[in-house]
Design a protein around this motif. Sequence first.
Motif, PDB file in Angstrom:
ATOM      1  N   THR A   1      71.216  34.347  -0.663  1.00 21.39           N
ATOM      2  CA  THR A   1      71.600  35.715  -1.179  1.00 21.39           C
ATOM      3  C   THR A   1      71.596  36.835  -0.504  1.00 21.39           C
ATOM      4  N   LEU A   2      72.023  38.200  -0.666  1.00 15.55           N
ATOM      5  CA  LEU A   2      72.410  39.060  -0.334  1.00 15.55           C
ATOM      6  C   LEU A   2      71.474  40.046  -0.900  1.00 15.55           C
ATOM      7  N   GLY A   3      71.360  41.202  -0.736  1.00 16.01           N
ATOM      8  CA  GLY A   3      69.765  41.710  -1.034  1.00 16.01           C
ATOM      9  C   GLY A   3      70.522  43.138  -0.641  1.00 16.01           C
ATOM     10  N   ASP A   4      69.445  44.410  -1.092  1.00 11.42           N
ATOM     11  CA  ASP A   4      70.253  45.293  -1.271  1.00 11.42           C
ATOM     12  C   ASP A   4      70.213  45.746   0.056  1.00 11.42           C
ATOM     13  N   GLY A   5      71.571  47.032   0.392  1.00 10.54           N
ATOM     14  CA  GLY A   5      72.223  47.030   2.357  1.00 10.54           C
ATOM     15  C   GLY A   5      72.157  45.734   2.600  1.00 10.54           C
ATOM     16  N   LEU A   6      72.792  44.367   2.241  1.00  6.62           N
ATOM     17  CA  LEU A   6      73.245  43.505   2.338  1.00  6.62           C
ATOM     18  C   LEU A   6      72.022  42.621   3.132  1.00  6.62           C
ATOM     19  N   GLN A   7      71.150  42.842   2.847  1.00  6.22           N
ATOM     20  CA  GLN A   7      69.621  42.091   3.247  1.00  6.22           C
ATOM     21  C   GLN A   7      69.554  40.314   3.146  1.00  6.22           C
ATOM     22  N   ARG A   8      69.691  39.773   4.099  1.00  6.78           N
ATOM     23  CA  ARG A   8      69.530  38.402   4.210  1.00  6.78           C
ATOM     24  C   ARG A   8      68.756  37.803   3.397  1.00  6.78           C
ATOM     25  N   GLY A   9      68.810  36.838   2.779  1.00  2.93           N
ATOM     26  CA  GLY A   9      67.730  36.413   2.326  1.00  2.93           C
ATOM     27  C   GLY A   9      67.929  35.100   0.899  1.00  2.93           C
ATOM     28  N   TRP A  10      66.920  34.841   0.094  1.00  2.00           N
ATOM     29  CA  TRP A  10      67.721  33.301  -0.230  1.00  2.00           C
ATOM     30  C   TRP A  10      66.703  33.775  -1.645  1.00  2.00           C
ATOM     31  N   SER A  11      67.501  33.133  -3.222  1.00  2.00           N
ATOM     32  CA  SER A  11      67.065  32.528  -4.156  1.00  2.00           C
ATOM     33  C   SER A  11      66.989  31.695  -5.170  1.00  2.00           C
ATOM     34  N   LEU A  12      65.947  31.032  -5.249  1.00  5.59           N
ATOM     35  CA  LEU A  12      66.075  29.329  -6.050  1.00  5.59           C
ATOM     36  C   LEU A  12      67.672  28.808  -7.140  1.00  5.59           C
ATOM     37  N   TYR A  13      68.208  28.456  -6.792  1.00  2.00           N
ATOM     38  CA  TYR A  13      69.166  27.445  -7.921  1.00  2.00           C
ATOM     39  C   TYR A  13      68.311  27.356  -9.118  1.00  2.00           C
ATOM     40  N   GLN A  14      68.393  27.577 -10.717  1.00  2.86           N
ATOM     41  CA  GLN A  14      67.942  27.509 -11.806  1.00  2.86           C
ATOM     42  C   GLN A  14      68.784  26.684 -12.232  1.00  2.86           C
ATOM     43  N   GLY A  15      69.684  26.513 -11.893  1.00  2.00           N
ATOM     44  CA  GLY A  15      70.797  25.871 -13.090  1.00  2.00           C
ATOM     45  C   GLY A  15      72.513  26.615 -12.305  1.00  2.00           C
ATOM     46  N   ALA A  16      73.723  24.800 -12.800  1.00  2.00           N
ATOM     47  CA  ALA A  16      74.939  26.373 -12.721  1.00  2.00           C
ATOM     48  C   ALA A  16      75.571  27.143 -13.783  1.00  2.00           C
ATOM     49  N   GLU A  17      74.348  27.316 -15.040  1.00  2.00           N
ATOM     50  CA  GLU A  17      75.209  29.056 -15.435  1.00  2.00           C
ATOM     51  C   GLU A  17      74.611  29.833 -14.756  1.00  2.00           C
ATOM     52  N   ASP A  18      73.130  29.602 -13.920  1.00  2.00           N
ATOM     53  CA  ASP A  18      72.653  30.461 -13.591  1.00  2.00           C
ATOM     54  C   ASP A  18      73.782  31.411 -12.010  1.00  2.00           C
ATOM     55  N   LEU A  19      74.426  30.597 -11.895  1.00  2.86           N
ATOM     56  CA  LEU A  19      75.405  30.772 -10.203  1.00  2.86           C
ATOM     57  C   LEU A  19      76.562  32.005 -11.169  1.00  2.86           C
ATOM     58  N   ILE A  20      75.898  33.249 -10.168  1.00  2.00           N
ATOM     59  CA  ILE A  20      77.146  34.192 -10.191  1.00  2.00           C
ATOM     60  C   ILE A  20      77.692  34.740  -9.112  1.00  2.00           C
ATOM     61  N   GLU A  21      78.686  35.073  -9.236  1.00  2.00           N
ATOM     62  CA  GLU A  21      79.684  35.780  -8.492  1.00  2.00           C
ATOM     63  C   GLU A  21      79.462  37.627  -8.411  1.00  2.00           C
ATOM     64  N   ARG A  22      78.927  38.001  -7.326  1.00  2.00           N
ATOM     65  CA  ARG A  22      78.575  39.700  -6.649  1.00  2.00           C
ATOM     66  C   ARG A  22      79.612  40.248  -7.267  1.00  2.00           C
ATOM     67  N   ALA A  23      80.480  39.421  -5.807  1.00  2.00           N
ATOM     68  CA  ALA A  23      81.855  40.649  -5.477  1.00  2.00           C
ATOM     69  C   ALA A  23      82.889  39.609  -4.827  1.00  2.00           C
ATOM     70  N   PRO A  24      83.978  39.504  -5.704  1.00  2.00           N
ATOM     71  CA  PRO A  24      85.389  39.303  -5.138  1.00  2.00           C
ATOM     72  C   PRO A  24      84.708  38.975  -3.119  1.00  2.00           C
ATOM     73  N   GLY A  25      85.077  37.699  -3.576  1.00  2.00           N
ATOM     74  CA  GLY A  25      85.350  36.603  -2.439  1.00  2.00           C
ATOM     75  C   GLY A  25      83.842  36.175  -1.693  1.00  2.00           C
ATOM     76  N   ARG A  26      83.035  36.803  -2.003  1.00  2.00           N
ATOM     77  CA  ARG A  26      81.237  36.475  -1.942  1.00  2.00           C
ATOM     78  C   ARG A  26      81.305  34.951  -2.428  1.00  2.00           C
ATOM     79  N   PRO A  27      80.188  34.054  -2.242  1.00  2.00           N
ATOM     80  CA  PRO A  27      79.908  33.114  -2.715  1.00  2.00           C
ATOM     81  C   PRO A  27      78.999  33.346  -3.626  1.00  2.00           C
ATOM     82  N   PRO A  28      78.606  32.030  -4.391  1.00  2.00           N
ATOM     83  CA  PRO A  28      78.191  32.406  -5.726  1.00  2.00           C
ATOM     84  C   PRO A  28      76.753  31.897  -5.683  1.00  2.00           C
ATOM     85  N   GLU A  29      75.604  33.039  -6.218  1.00  3.43           N
ATOM     86  CA  GLU A  29      74.632  33.206  -6.307  1.00  3.43           C
ATOM     87  C   GLU A  29      74.027  32.904  -7.187  1.00  3.43           C
ATOM     88  N   PRO A  30      72.557  32.265  -6.866  1.00  2.00           N
ATOM     89  CA  PRO A  30      71.192  33.362  -8.720  1.00  2.00           C
ATOM     90  C   PRO A  30      71.132  34.160  -8.714  1.00  2.00           C
TER      91      PRO A  30
END
Length: 208
Positions: free
Chosen positions: A89-118
């Motif tokens: 997961t990318l945080g504020d200022g493109l900070q590297r980090g992680w999020s726990l997966y909660q289910g397929a419906e929880d994955l979202i694409e926050r910006a075009p071309g970026r991988p989906p994130e919880p």
Amino acid sequence: MTPQSHTTRAPAPEDVKAQLRTSIRKARLHRSERRRADLAETLRDLALQVPAIAEASCVSVYASRPHEPGSLPLISALHDRGVRVLIPTLGDGLQRGWSLYQGAEDLIERAPGRPPEPSGTFLPAAAIQEADAIVVPALAVDADGTRLGQGGGWYDRALEEVREGVPIIAMTFAAEFRGPGEMRLPREDHDVPVHAVITPEGTTPLPA
């Protein structure tokens, strides 16, 4: 008059990598959505047979984008088993980090071309230390464990936090693995090697 000699310089590693990325990305576009889905299920089944993944209580897995080796079936299978799955997961200022997966419906694409994130809580980079196995994307891997990434260096920096002894496992397509006797990929000082590669044809341990 002595003819002037010309010395041919080998291309710089970053230039070779850029050319490889372009050709591999183009090749990936030719797989149909159905074919990619079938391969993703094969990759899932193979990954679940890897002891470090099968016995883990927490696994870090990349969330695949279109045309990448599909990871979502593996993520879902681990989640269904009660395994904690850390997604990049990318945080504020493109900070590297992680999020726990909660289910397929929880994955979202926050910006075009970026991988989906919880959408859940952002966890700092050090959260990767909880993982018992790390599954990373790759455009190519060779028999020495050298991994060709997308070029941003995200994983090379993130993997600096991994606990000693935790296996780093790349997933890629069969044609993108350069086995023994094939030309090696360029490796730079910052490149973090992988301990194994999973392709739809099987899992290969590597001397990382």
